[in-house]
Scaffold this motif. Structure first.
Motif, PDB file in Angstrom:
ATOM      1  N   ARG A 255      16.858 -29.187  46.528  1.00 49.80           N
ATOM      2  CA  ARG A 255      17.166 -27.761  46.703  1.00 49.80           C
ATOM      3  C   ARG A 255      16.914 -27.325  48.138  1.00 49.80           C
ATOM      4  NH1 ARG A 255      13.839 -23.463  43.223  1.00 49.80           N
ATOM      5  NH2 ARG A 255      12.274 -24.059  44.759  1.00 49.80           N
ATOM      6  N   LEU A 256      15.769 -27.724  48.704  1.00 50.25           N
ATOM      7  CA  LEU A 256      15.457 -27.341  50.086  1.00 50.25           C
ATOM      8  C   LEU A 256      16.473 -27.922  51.066  1.00 50.25           C
ATOM      9  CD1 LEU A 256      11.549 -27.687  50.248  1.00 50.25           C
ATOM     10  CD2 LEU A 256      12.926 -25.604  50.044  1.00 50.25           C
ATOM     11  N   THR A 257      16.847 -29.182  50.858  1.00 49.50           N
ATOM     12  CA  THR A 257      17.798 -29.824  51.776  1.00 49.50           C
ATOM     13  C   THR A 257      19.179 -29.183  51.674  1.00 49.50           C
ATOM     14  OG1 THR A 257      16.578 -31.898  51.484  1.00 49.50           O
ATOM     15  CG2 THR A 257      18.752 -32.055  52.488  1.00 49.50           C
ATOM     16  N   ALA A 258      19.589 -28.850  50.463  1.00 49.69           N
ATOM     17  CA  ALA A 258      20.889 -28.196  50.280  1.00 49.69           C
ATOM     18  C   ALA A 258      20.885 -26.811  50.937  1.00 49.69           C
ATOM     19  CB  ALA A 258      21.205 -28.076  48.786  1.00 49.69           C
ATOM     20  N   GLN A 259      19.740 -26.093  50.824  1.00 50.60           N
ATOM     21  CA  GLN A 259      19.651 -24.780  51.448  1.00 50.60           C
ATOM     22  C   GLN A 259      19.723 -24.901  52.979  1.00 50.60           C
ATOM     23  OE1 GLN A 259      15.948 -23.346  49.838  1.00 50.60           O
ATOM     24  NE2 GLN A 259      16.929 -22.394  48.040  1.00 50.60           N
ATOM     25  N   ALA A 260      19.068 -25.942  53.513  1.00 54.63           N
ATOM     26  CA  ALA A 260      19.110 -26.155  54.965  1.00 54.63           C
ATOM     27  C   ALA A 260      20.531 -26.470  55.421  1.00 54.63           C
ATOM     28  CB  ALA A 260      18.162 -27.290  55.340  1.00 54.63           C
ATOM     29  N   ALA A 261      21.240 -27.287  54.630  1.00 53.77           N
ATOM     30  CA  ALA A 261      22.627 -27.612  54.981  1.00 53.77           C
ATOM     31  C   ALA A 261      23.493 -26.370  54.966  1.00 53.77           C
ATOM     32  CB  ALA A 261      23.172 -28.663  53.994  1.00 53.77           C
ATOM     33  N   ASP A 262      23.253 -25.486  54.003  1.00 53.36           N
ATOM     34  CA  ASP A 262      24.044 -24.260  53.906  1.00 53.36           C
ATOM     35  C   ASP A 262      23.815 -23.369  55.128  1.00 53.36           C
ATOM     36  OD1 ASP A 262      25.735 -22.378  52.375  1.00 53.36           O
ATOM     37  OD2 ASP A 262      23.910 -21.163  52.337  1.00 53.36           O
ATOM     38  N   VAL A 263      22.533 -23.274  55.584  1.00 47.09           N
ATOM     39  CA  VAL A 263      22.216 -22.450  56.746  1.00 47.09           C
ATOM     40  C   VAL A 263      22.880 -23.010  57.998  1.00 47.09           C
ATOM     41  CG1 VAL A 263      20.335 -21.731  58.282  1.00 47.09           C
ATOM     42  CG2 VAL A 263      20.060 -21.585  55.783  1.00 47.09           C
ATOM     43  N   LEU A 264      22.933 -24.341  58.127  1.00 49.00           N
ATOM     44  CA  LEU A 264      23.458 -24.983  59.342  1.00 49.00           C
ATOM     45  C   LEU A 264      24.963 -25.192  59.324  1.00 49.00           C
ATOM     46  CD1 LEU A 264      20.682 -27.730  59.729  1.00 49.00           C
ATOM     47  CD2 LEU A 264      21.011 -25.720  61.204  1.00 49.00           C
ATOM     48  N   LEU A 265      25.611 -24.902  58.214  1.00 49.04           N
ATOM     49  CA  LEU A 265      27.014 -25.263  58.048  1.00 49.04           C
ATOM     50  C   LEU A 265      27.905 -24.660  59.129  1.00 49.04           C
ATOM     51  CD1 LEU A 265      28.834 -26.894  56.209  1.00 49.04           C
ATOM     52  CD2 LEU A 265      29.203 -24.825  54.828  1.00 49.04           C
ATOM     53  N   ASP A 266      27.688 -23.400  59.491  1.00 49.62           N
ATOM     54  CA  ASP A 266      28.555 -22.738  60.465  1.00 49.62           C
ATOM     55  C   ASP A 266      28.126 -23.010  61.904  1.00 49.62           C
ATOM     56  OD1 ASP A 266      30.203 -21.655  58.524  1.00 49.62           O
ATOM     57  OD2 ASP A 266      28.919 -19.898  58.250  1.00 49.62           O
ATOM     58  N   ARG A 267      26.839 -22.986  62.186  1.00 48.90           N
ATOM     59  CA  ARG A 267      26.388 -23.088  63.578  1.00 48.90           C
ATOM     60  C   ARG A 267      26.161 -24.520  64.048  1.00 48.90           C
ATOM     61  NH1 ARG A 267      20.370 -20.407  62.842  1.00 48.90           N
ATOM     62  NH2 ARG A 267      19.286 -22.295  62.076  1.00 48.90           N
ATOM     63  N   ASP A 268      25.934 -25.462  63.106  1.00 46.35           N
ATOM     64  CA  ASP A 268      25.689 -26.855  63.525  1.00 46.35           C
ATOM     65  C   ASP A 268      26.216 -27.793  62.434  1.00 46.35           C
ATOM     66  OD1 ASP A 268      24.860 -29.267  64.509  1.00 46.35           O
ATOM     67  OD2 ASP A 268      22.801 -28.624  64.935  1.00 46.35           O
ATOM     68  N   PRO A 269      27.543 -27.966  62.367  1.00 43.64           N
ATOM     69  CA  PRO A 269      28.137 -28.802  61.307  1.00 43.64           C
ATOM     70  C   PRO A 269      27.592 -30.228  61.279  1.00 43.64           C
ATOM     71  CG  PRO A 269      29.823 -27.530  62.440  1.00 43.64           C
ATOM     72  CD  PRO A 269      28.561 -27.361  63.229  1.00 43.64           C
ATOM     73  N   THR A 270      27.269 -30.772  62.451  1.00 41.50           N
ATOM     74  CA  THR A 270      26.766 -32.150  62.478  1.00 41.50           C
ATOM     75  C   THR A 270      25.426 -32.249  61.753  1.00 41.50           C
ATOM     76  OG1 THR A 270      27.877 -32.578  64.581  1.00 41.50           O
ATOM     77  CG2 THR A 270      26.071 -34.057  63.963  1.00 41.50           C
ATOM     78  N   ALA A 271      24.522 -31.300  62.040  1.00 38.25           N
ATOM     79  CA  ALA A 271      23.219 -31.289  61.368  1.00 38.25           C
ATOM     80  C   ALA A 271      23.395 -31.025  59.875  1.00 38.25           C
ATOM     81  CB  ALA A 271      22.310 -30.238  62.000  1.00 38.25           C
TER      82      ALA A 271
END
Length: 375
Positions: free
Chosen positions: A194-210
């Motif tokens: 859950r935490l990793t998916a939330q982090a991916a969601d936050v970074l999706l627009d500003r840092d697609p690679t991360a």
């Protein structure tokens, strides 16, 4: 038989209860001793089941051929049933003339003088010792003597019952531990997911690679959670020879026993992916392994027990159970008929055209080897 000989035979039977022999061996010793000391032609010891028959029925003085001709284990009827309901010993001069007598199969030996002594613990009747055909009939001294043996049979049966209950409790505790570990492990994985998916969601627009890196981690965590869940479920599910196969069932049996005995002795299992055997052969291999493991962990005082299952170059599958325990003299034990376990393993092996070899030396461990043809 003089008093000294009687005392020695009685002492041997009593010691059998405390010598860590299996329950069938103890009961057989008690029945043989009762028949010999009371001067009876026949003796038996019955432990009832809950279905109107007997869970165990050990006899003495009756040949294997006659036992086979008599047929299956008796039902609880006639004097067999009387002894399981009435705590008082029964002595009659001719069992056939007693109104409580019912019948016996055509191949059954003719019984006359009869002595029955219940096996009692507290207020519960665990079974009974039956003796028949003493010239001149049974005496009060016979009744007293058999009563001593019945009391020790009660100790053996009670100990076996307690051991079974303790083992069930141990296995239940082991299953509870697995369930607890499952909850903790999977819950932790899911929390990480859950935490990793939330982090991916936050970074999706500003840092697609991360974000993609986090999503890859989600995939890894999901796979690991699924693997842990699958492994725990496999441990919780009872093993089945038909669906799981012999190697898997043996591996689980060894693993559970190792934990149930607290790693003392330490048990290990290995195989080389042998070919699957027919169901009858699989069952024999598993039962022989169980018997050998029982002897190793209960009697051998071993520190290491190794179970190996492998294919051979002679179109057979070999089971080997080796321990570093105290060992014993094989041939004298077999000749004296003191090991029902060895006899049982040999009979099972013969039933599927397998070869059984037991090698052992006092102080140097025991190895049980079973080879079963698969072609």
């Amino acid at each position: 038989m003089d008093e000294l000989s009687t005392a020695r035979r009685l002492s041997a039977a009593v010691l059998a209860v405390s010598n860590q022999l299996s329950v069938p061996e103890v009961l057989q010793t008690i029945v043989d001793t009762a028949r010999e000391l009371a001067g009876a032609q026949y003796a038996a010891l019955g432990v009832p089941d809950d279905a109107g028959s007997f869970a165990q029925f050990v006899v003495s003085g009756v040949s294997d051929e006659v036992q086979a001709a008599i047929g299956p284990l008796p039902r609880q009827h006639g004097f067999l049933a009387v002894m399981l309901r009435d705590p008082a010993p029964q002595r009659v001069p001719d069992i056939r003339a007693d109104p409580r007598f019912h019948w016996w199969p055509a191949a059954h030996p003719v019984l006359k003088a009869f002595l029955g002594v219940p096996i009692i613990t507290g207020d519960e009747i665990l079974g009974a010792v039956y003796l028949a055909n003493k010239p001149g009939g049974f005496t009060g001294a016979d009744e007293e003597l058999v009563g001593v043996l019945a009391a020790h049979a009660a100790i053996a049966l009670t100990n076996a019952r307690l051991h079974a209950r303790n083992r069930e409790l141990t296995i239940a505790e082991e299953r509870a531990r697995i369930a607890h570990d499952l909850h903790d492990a999977v819950a932790q994985r899911l929390f990480g997911l859950r935490l990793t998916a939330q982090a991916a969601d936050v970074l999706l627009d500003r840092d697609p690679t991360a974000a993609r890196a986090h999503l890859a981690e989600v995939t890894t965590l999901a796979r690991e959670a699924a693997e842990e869940l699958r492994a725990a479920v496999q441990e919780l599910r009872p093993a089945d020879l038909t669906t799981d196969g012999l190697p898997s069932v043996l591996r689980k049996q060894v693993s559970i026993l190792d934990r149930a005995y607290g790693g003392s002795p330490h048990l290990t299992y290995s195989d080389n992916d042998p070919p699957e055997l027919p169901m009858a052969a699989r069952t024999v291999v598993f039962r022989v392994a169980q018997e050998a493991l029982h002897n190793a962990v209960r009697h051998a005082k071993a520190t290491e027990v190794r179970v190996t299952l492998q294919a051979t170059t002679t179109s057979s599958v070999r089971l080997e159970v080796a321990d570093d325990g105290r060992g014993f003299d094989v041939e004298p034990t077999l000749r004296a008929g003191r090991s029902l376990g060895l006899r049982s393993m040999r009979e099972r092996a013969c039933a599927v055209r397998a070869t059984l070899k037991v090698t052992s030396t006092p102080g140097q461990g025991t190895t049980v080897t079973l080879e079963v043809p698969h072609a």
